[in-house]
Design a protein around this motif. Sequence first.
Motif, short mmCIF file in Angstrom:
data_model
loop_
_atom_site.label_atom_id
_atom_site.label_comp_id
_atom_site.label_asym_id
_atom_site.label_seq_id
_atom_site.Cartn_x
_atom_site.Cartn_y
_atom_site.Cartn_z
N CYS A 161 -5.45 0.01 0.96
CA CYS A 161 -5.73 -0.09 -0.74
C CYS A 161 -6.66 -1.17 -1.24
CB CYS A 161 -4.24 -0.41 -1.28
SG CYS A 161 -4.02 -0.25 -3.12
N ALA A 162 -7.15 -0.82 -2.25
CA ALA A 162 -8.29 -1.94 -2.74
C ALA A 162 -7.45 -3.13 -3.22
CB ALA A 162 -8.95 -1.21 -3.76
N THR A 202 -5.10 3.90 -2.93
CA THR A 202 -5.45 3.13 -4.18
C THR A 202 -5.42 4.15 -5.53
OG1 THR A 202 -7.24 1.72 -3.12
CG2 THR A 202 -7.63 2.12 -5.56
N ASP A 203 -6.15 5.39 -5.38
CA ASP A 203 -6.12 6.22 -6.58
C ASP A 203 -4.83 7.16 -6.55
OD1 ASP A 203 -8.43 5.12 -7.29
OD2 ASP A 203 -9.57 6.21 -5.82
N ARG A 210 -12.88 7.13 -0.93
CA ARG A 210 -12.42 6.33 0.18
C ARG A 210 -12.01 6.91 1.33
NH1 ARG A 210 -10.74 3.44 -4.65
NH2 ARG A 210 -11.60 1.46 -4.94
N ALA A 228 0.88 -1.21 -0.07
CA ALA A 228 0.04 0.08 -0.16
C ALA A 228 0.87 1.24 0.00
CB ALA A 228 -0.90 -0.01 1.07
N THR A 271 -8.00 -5.13 -5.46
CA THR A 271 -7.83 -5.28 -6.97
C THR A 271 -6.38 -4.41 -7.39
OG1 THR A 271 -9.19 -3.40 -7.43
CG2 THR A 271 -9.98 -5.85 -7.66
N GLU A 272 -6.42 -3.34 -6.74
CA GLU A 272 -5.00 -2.56 -7.08
C GLU A 272 -3.69 -3.23 -6.57
OE1 GLU A 272 -2.26 0.46 -8.35
OE2 GLU A 272 -4.13 -0.23 -8.78
N ASP A 303 -5.85 5.82 2.31
CA ASP A 303 -6.41 4.89 1.01
C ASP A 303 -5.49 5.20 -0.04
OD1 ASP A 303 -7.56 3.59 -1.02
OD2 ASP A 303 -8.92 2.62 0.12
#
Length: 311
Positions: free
Chosen positions: A96-97, A145-146, A182, A20, A99-100, A143
């Motif tokens: 973190c998601a 993720t993005d 998120r 992450a 899928t990522e 988060d």
Amino acid sequence: MASRPRHLPRLLLVTGMSGAGKSTVLDALEDMGWDCVDNLPTALLNSFVHGERESRAGVPVAVGMDVRSRGFDPQALPALLRSIEGVRPEILYLDCAGTELIRRYDETRRRHPLAPDRPAEDGIARERGATAPLRQIADTVLDTTDLTPAELRDELRRRYGGEVDQPVVTISSFGFARGISRTADLVFDMRFIANPHWIDELRPLTGEDAPVQAYVGDDPGWAPAMEQIETLLSALIPRYWAAGKSYLTVAFGCTGGRHRSVAAAVEMANRLRKAGFSPNVRHRDLASPPSDTIEGEPASPGDAGVDEAGE
């Protein structure tokens, strides 16, 4: 975690999901003058804070620990942090998601530490369950993720770049069609406002542009909503700070994340600055291209403003 006197040096536990961004976080904090160490065995934590750093006793410390660290026990770590005297302990949990995370493991060709001979998703699921106690009590859940590495570093500079006398407030915008924010503590849905996307000359613009701001400002619901949200935030931000919350993210959402939510974030940030706060602004989906598919359809022919299903 219980709040400590704010004048004490900070002790930040950086933990969370493997992959992450812990290494990026520690590198960024080190660049900001923090003493950082990764994968420190828990038995050495107290001696590192007080025994090995006597000449830098007032310097904030960041310690990276996760499932790979010797003695890592999510249940016992909070009590261990609280037992260390002379510091202000905090927990930063990096999420973190799934899928990522799988994409990152595939990209780096690394094996997950909890699934060396199984698919990465198995290890991710085990780790998420094992670290859940830390996530639940973390002072900050970030988060990634993005976030690009550069965006993550910017976020860390805002949060950990120095002592402040008010919480770090981030005003963000996002599009519901691309997933709810998120990182938000408070979310305001702006989809009740007339939609600039269905105005041909406004479609390629964004909520940062004056014509779009003027258009949404003409909606009879805009001004009352902005005034009420400003009043609410002006009352809540000091209360969050008094309760020991150092970071607050307020997110405005619309369907595509390009017009109404952006305009709302821009205006609210300006309002809060005038009220004496120092908010940061982040637009998650501003660079996304306009899309009729994402936006849905206008509510009725000839009504270019309000729609029921989308933006």
